[in-house]
Design an enzyme around this catalytic site. Structure first.
Site, PDB file in Angstrom:
ATOM      1  N   GLU A  79      55.526  46.564  48.205  1.00  0.00           N
ATOM      2  CA  GLU A  79      54.590  47.083  49.200  1.00  0.00           C
ATOM      3  C   GLU A  79      53.480  46.069  49.478  1.00  0.00           C
ATOM      4  O   GLU A  79      53.147  45.257  48.623  1.00  0.00           O
ATOM      5  CB  GLU A  79      53.955  48.390  48.682  1.00  0.00           C
ATOM      6  CG  GLU A  79      54.991  49.506  48.580  1.00  0.00           C
ATOM      7  CD  GLU A  79      54.459  50.817  48.012  1.00  0.00           C
ATOM      8  OE1 GLU A  79      54.915  51.863  48.500  1.00  0.00           O
ATOM      9  OE2 GLU A  79      53.628  50.818  47.096  1.00  0.00           O
ATOM     10  N   CYS A  95      46.578  42.835  51.242  1.00  0.00           N
ATOM     11  CA  CYS A  95      46.821  42.802  49.800  1.00  0.00           C
ATOM     12  C   CYS A  95      48.333  42.678  49.623  1.00  0.00           C
ATOM     13  O   CYS A  95      49.069  43.562  50.070  1.00  0.00           O
ATOM     14  CB  CYS A  95      46.282  44.101  49.200  1.00  0.00           C
ATOM     15  SG  CYS A  95      46.618  44.290  47.442  1.00  0.00           S
ATOM     16  N   CYS A  99      56.273  44.967  37.750  1.00  0.00           N
ATOM     17  CA  CYS A  99      55.339  44.209  36.920  1.00  0.00           C
ATOM     18  C   CYS A  99      55.681  44.453  35.459  1.00  0.00           C
ATOM     19  O   CYS A  99      56.033  45.561  35.074  1.00  0.00           O
ATOM     20  CB  CYS A  99      53.901  44.668  37.186  1.00  0.00           C
ATOM     21  SG  CYS A  99      52.658  43.670  36.325  1.00  0.00           S
ATOM     22  N   CYS A 144      50.266  47.871  32.025  1.00  0.00           N
ATOM     23  CA  CYS A 144      48.967  48.552  31.932  1.00  0.00           C
ATOM     24  C   CYS A 144      49.227  50.031  32.242  1.00  0.00           C
ATOM     25  O   CYS A 144      49.767  50.367  33.295  1.00  0.00           O
ATOM     26  CB  CYS A 144      47.971  47.963  32.930  1.00  0.00           C
ATOM     27  SG  CYS A 144      47.735  46.183  32.709  1.00  0.00           S
ATOM     28  N   CYS A 148      48.207  51.837  35.639  1.00  0.00           N
ATOM     29  CA  CYS A 148      48.637  51.253  36.917  1.00  0.00           C
ATOM     30  C   CYS A 148      50.065  51.703  37.226  1.00  0.00           C
ATOM     31  O   CYS A 148      50.958  51.573  36.383  1.00  0.00           O
ATOM     32  CB  CYS A 148      48.566  49.732  36.829  1.00  0.00           C
ATOM     33  SG  CYS A 148      49.229  48.905  38.282  1.00  0.00           S
ATOM     34  N   GLY A 191      52.649  43.481  40.894  1.00  0.00           N
ATOM     35  CA  GLY A 191      52.982  42.292  40.123  1.00  0.00           C
ATOM     36  C   GLY A 191      51.790  41.539  39.575  1.00  0.00           C
ATOM     37  O   GLY A 191      50.640  41.804  39.928  1.00  0.00           O
ATOM     38  N   GLU A 192      52.079  40.598  38.690  1.00  0.00           N
ATOM     39  CA  GLU A 192      51.050  39.757  38.080  1.00  0.00           C
ATOM     40  C   GLU A 192      51.207  38.342  38.655  1.00  0.00           C
ATOM     41  O   GLU A 192      52.143  37.610  38.293  1.00  0.00           O
ATOM     42  CB  GLU A 192      51.219  39.781  36.552  1.00  0.00           C
ATOM     43  CG  GLU A 192      50.410  38.744  35.799  1.00  0.00           C
ATOM     44  CD  GLU A 192      48.936  38.637  36.214  1.00  0.00           C
ATOM     45  OE1 GLU A 192      48.274  39.663  36.370  1.00  0.00           O
ATOM     46  OE2 GLU A 192      48.464  37.505  36.393  1.00  0.00           O
ATOM     47  N   SER A 209      44.229  37.715  41.760  1.00  0.00           N
ATOM     48  CA  SER A 209      43.764  38.651  40.742  1.00  0.00           C
ATOM     49  C   SER A 209      44.728  38.629  39.564  1.00  0.00           C
ATOM     50  O   SER A 209      45.930  38.794  39.745  1.00  0.00           O
ATOM     51  CB  SER A 209      43.702  40.060  41.348  1.00  0.00           C
ATOM     52  OG  SER A 209      43.319  41.008  40.377  1.00  0.00           O
ATOM     53  N   SER A 246      41.066  41.048  35.910  1.00  0.00           N
ATOM     54  CA  SER A 246      41.042  42.497  35.653  1.00  0.00           C
ATOM     55  C   SER A 246      40.674  42.723  34.199  1.00  0.00           C
ATOM     56  O   SER A 246      41.525  42.669  33.321  1.00  0.00           O
ATOM     57  CB  SER A 246      42.411  43.092  35.960  1.00  0.00           C
ATOM     58  OG  SER A 246      42.681  42.923  37.332  1.00  0.00           O
ATOM     59  N   LEU A 247      39.402  42.963  33.968  1.00  0.00           N
ATOM     60  CA  LEU A 247      38.904  43.004  32.601  1.00  0.00           C
ATOM     61  C   LEU A 247      39.028  44.416  32.007  1.00  0.00           C
ATOM     62  O   LEU A 247      39.680  44.620  31.002  1.00  0.00           O
ATOM     63  CB  LEU A 247      37.449  42.520  32.599  1.00  0.00           C
ATOM     64  CG  LEU A 247      36.882  42.020  31.306  1.00  0.00           C
ATOM     65  CD1 LEU A 247      37.679  40.857  30.737  1.00  0.00           C
ATOM     66  CD2 LEU A 247      35.419  41.597  31.490  1.00  0.00           C
ATOM     67  N   HIS A 248      38.375  45.375  32.584  1.00  0.00           N
ATOM     68  CA  HIS A 248      38.447  46.812  32.228  1.00  0.00           C
ATOM     69  C   HIS A 248      37.880  47.162  30.857  1.00  0.00           C
ATOM     70  O   HIS A 248      37.638  48.341  30.587  1.00  0.00           O
ATOM     71  CB  HIS A 248      39.874  47.363  32.327  1.00  0.00           C
ATOM     72  CG  HIS A 248      40.555  47.063  33.622  1.00  0.00           C
ATOM     73  ND1 HIS A 248      39.981  47.349  34.833  1.00  0.00           N
ATOM     74  CD2 HIS A 248      41.746  46.476  33.894  1.00  0.00           C
ATOM     75  CE1 HIS A 248      40.803  46.962  35.801  1.00  0.00           C
ATOM     76  NE2 HIS A 248      41.862  46.426  35.268  1.00  0.00           N
ATOM     77  N   ASN A 255      41.944  55.138  40.328  1.00  0.00           N
ATOM     78  CA  ASN A 255      42.758  55.926  41.256  1.00  0.00           C
ATOM     79  C   ASN A 255      43.836  56.668  40.484  1.00  0.00           C
ATOM     80  O   ASN A 255      44.370  56.147  39.508  1.00  0.00           O
ATOM     81  CB  ASN A 255      43.400  54.999  42.291  1.00  0.00           C
ATOM     82  CG  ASN A 255      42.359  54.399  43.212  1.00  0.00           C
ATOM     83  OD1 ASN A 255      41.567  55.123  43.811  1.00  0.00           O
ATOM     84  ND2 ASN A 255      42.336  53.079  43.314  1.00  0.00           N
ATOM     85  N   CYS A 289      44.224  50.567  44.917  1.00  0.00           N
ATOM     86  CA  CYS A 289      44.454  49.729  43.734  1.00  0.00           C
ATOM     87  C   CYS A 289      45.198  50.509  42.672  1.00  0.00           C
ATOM     88  O   CYS A 289      44.785  51.604  42.289  1.00  0.00           O
ATOM     89  CB  CYS A 289      43.134  49.290  43.116  1.00  0.00           C
ATOM     90  SG  CYS A 289      42.082  48.415  44.222  1.00  0.00           S
TER      91      CYS A 289
HETATM   92  N1  SAH Z   1      48.271  42.179  38.098  1.00  0.00           N
HETATM   93  C1  SAH Z   1      47.085  41.777  38.781  1.00  0.00           C
HETATM   94  C2  SAH Z   1      47.009  42.192  40.230  1.00  0.00           C
HETATM   95  C3  SAH Z   1      47.417  43.602  40.598  1.00  0.00           C
HETATM   96  S1  SAH Z   1      46.375  44.958  40.225  1.00  0.00           S
HETATM   97  C4  SAH Z   1      45.867  42.262  38.025  1.00  0.00           C
HETATM   98  O1  SAH Z   1      46.010  42.974  37.054  1.00  0.00           O
HETATM   99  O2  SAH Z   1      44.757  41.852  38.372  1.00  0.00           O
HETATM  100  C5  SAH Z   1      44.990  44.936  41.280  1.00  0.00           C
HETATM  101  C6  SAH Z   1      43.773  45.618  40.643  1.00  0.00           C
HETATM  102  O3  SAH Z   1      43.916  47.057  40.592  1.00  0.00           O
HETATM  103  C7  SAH Z   1      43.575  45.185  39.214  1.00  0.00           C
HETATM  104  O4  SAH Z   1      42.228  44.931  38.964  1.00  0.00           O
HETATM  105  C8  SAH Z   1      44.042  46.402  38.452  1.00  0.00           C
HETATM  106  O5  SAH Z   1      43.559  46.436  37.155  1.00  0.00           O
HETATM  107  C9  SAH Z   1      43.535  47.522  39.319  1.00  0.00           C
HETATM  108  N2  SAH Z   1      44.132  48.807  39.030  1.00  0.00           N
HETATM  109  C10 SAH Z   1      45.328  49.069  38.466  1.00  0.00           C
HETATM  110  N3  SAH Z   1      45.540  50.397  38.356  1.00  0.00           N
HETATM  111  C11 SAH Z   1      44.440  50.993  38.868  1.00  0.00           C
HETATM  112  C12 SAH Z   1      44.079  52.360  39.066  1.00  0.00           C
HETATM  113  N4  SAH Z   1      44.869  53.356  38.719  1.00  0.00           N
HETATM  114  N5  SAH Z   1      42.888  52.599  39.642  1.00  0.00           N
HETATM  115  C13 SAH Z   1      42.073  51.580  40.026  1.00  0.00           C
HETATM  116  N6  SAH Z   1      42.377  50.288  39.878  1.00  0.00           N
HETATM  117  C14 SAH Z   1      43.545  49.990  39.301  1.00  0.00           C
END
Ligand code: SAH
Length: 351
Positions: free
Chosen positions: A93, A106, A113, A117, A120, A163-164, A193, A216-218, A294, A337
């Site tokens: 997508e 995007c 992927c 995570c 996601c 994907g990454e 990203s 993407s730290l979190h 999300n 996202c």
């Molecule tokens: N793999 C890469 C790029 C794809 S994800 C990465 O991890 O950066 C794009 C962004 O969406 C990342 O920051 C990811 O952590 C975030 N993301 C993933 N799942 C999410 C969710 N359920 N709600 C909000 N952001 C999310």
């Protein structure tokens, strides 16, 4: 060479097309290149070249993406495209977002992927295969064409779809180069990203164009990050920060940390303090992009409330961190996202 003539339309280099043209005049190649990357035309639409040549280009360099569907949200300002890869049926997508002055796309860099995570949707569904550079570029060309039809210029490309990107760095870099050189989008408007693949960040810091890097730290401590982003066990925070510092030194570009706010998990004052400390360890300080989590089918924990997001942002700002809240686009069409699963079934996480 014959082998080159089997490459896809947007994987094809100028040399590949020149080879097809044989002895013809040089400007033919420019006309075709311009048709593909400036006017965003399919070969059969490139009326500056002969009908025969259009047909030859069309049948030699085939498109890689078949549009399955598109869904629209935000009163027409967000469109999610579902594509089928021509060679095997995997789906990916991309999401096109229109703003007042510009449009951003995007794009996906892998079908699926492998990073797993839990929060996601792409991670929940697993990995299928790498995308080629041409498959990435084709998503951008399609978005640029759709934007042009609205008299809007596609100004930004974010490699934040399925994907990454840094687990497919070579193809992503080829795509960056083509988007930059042929479509003419500057490096400042391209953002990669990553979940934090250190060898990929290191390679990227040796690449010539200063693209933006988003990490993407979190979580800012290893035990929590291990549970949210499993690859942290291989590339822990201290090493990741070291790689980010190196990138900053080489590129002189601000780094963005992405932080999906998960209720009661990573939105406490302690998290804000730990995050602020990491940001300050990067000079100049990193920028934080807060994303309210999300919903995805496989992750029961809910996002931080709107008020909680504001509070977390305020705490960071009080600690001297530059933090912004990302406006959510396309949640109702699963285009936001972390929601891109291309209709695949997902695995339910234990959290
Ligand atoms: N793999 C890469 C790029 C794809 S994800 C990465 O991890 O950066 C794009 C962004 O969406 C990342 O920051 C990811 O952590 C975030 N993301 C993933 N799942 C999410 C969710 N359920 N709600 C909000 N952001 C999310």
């Amino acid at each position: 060479m014959a082998a080159n003539l089997t490459v896809s339309r947007y994987d094809a280099s100028r040399e590949d097309i020149a080879e097809l043209l044989g002895e013809g005049p040089n400007y033919r190649l420019d006309q075709i290149w311009r048709g593909l990357y400036v006017d965003f035309q399919a070969p059969l639409e490139i009326t500056t070249i002969s009908k025969d040549l259009r047909a030859k280009v069309d049948s030699t360099f085939k498109a890689s993406l078949i549009e399955v569907s598109s869904s629209v949200s935000d009163r027409g300002d967000t469109t999610k495209f579902l594509w089928q890869l021509v060679d095997g049926g995997y789906k990916i997508e991309s999401v096109l977002m229109h703003y007042a002055e510009r449009a951003t796309v995007c794009v996906s860099t892998q079908a699926g992927c492998a990073m797993a995570c839990g929060f996601c949707a792409t991670g929940q569904a697993g990995f299928n295969r790498q995308l080629t550079a041409g498959e990435i570029v084709e998503q951008v060309v399609h978005a640029a064409r759709t934007s042009a039809a609205r008299n809007q210029r596609l100004a930004n490309v974010v490699f934040m779809g399925m994907g990454e990107p840094l687990a497919n760095e070579e193809a992503v870099w080829q795509a960056v180069t083509r988007i930059h050189d042929a479509i003419g989008i500057s490096a400042r408007h391209l953002t990669i990203s990553t979940v934090g693949i250190i060898p990929g960040i290191n390679t990227l810091s040796e690449r010539p164009l200063p693209v933006n890097l988003a990490v993407s730290l979190h979580a800012a401590r290893n035990d929590l990050r291990d549970s949210l982003v499993p690859i942290n066990k291989r590339y822990p925070i201290e090493d990741l920060m070291q790689a980010c510092r190196k990138y900053l030194q080489k590129k002189n570009r601000r780094i963005t940390f992405e932080w999906a706010l998960i209720g009661g998990v990573n939105d406490t004052p302690r998290d804000a303090r730990e995050l602020a400390k990491l940001c300050q360890s990067l000079k100049p300080s990193a920028h934080v992009n807060l994303i309210p989590l999300n919903p995805t089918p496989g992750y029961p924990t809910i996002g931080t409330t709107q008020e909680g997001v504001r509070e977390f942002a305020d705490q960071l700002i009080d600690l001297g961190v530059n933090a912004t809240v990302r406006r959510n686009r396309g949640t109702d069409i699963d285009a936001a996202c972390g929601q891109l699963a291309a209709g695949q079934p997902v695995t339910i996480s234990s959290r």
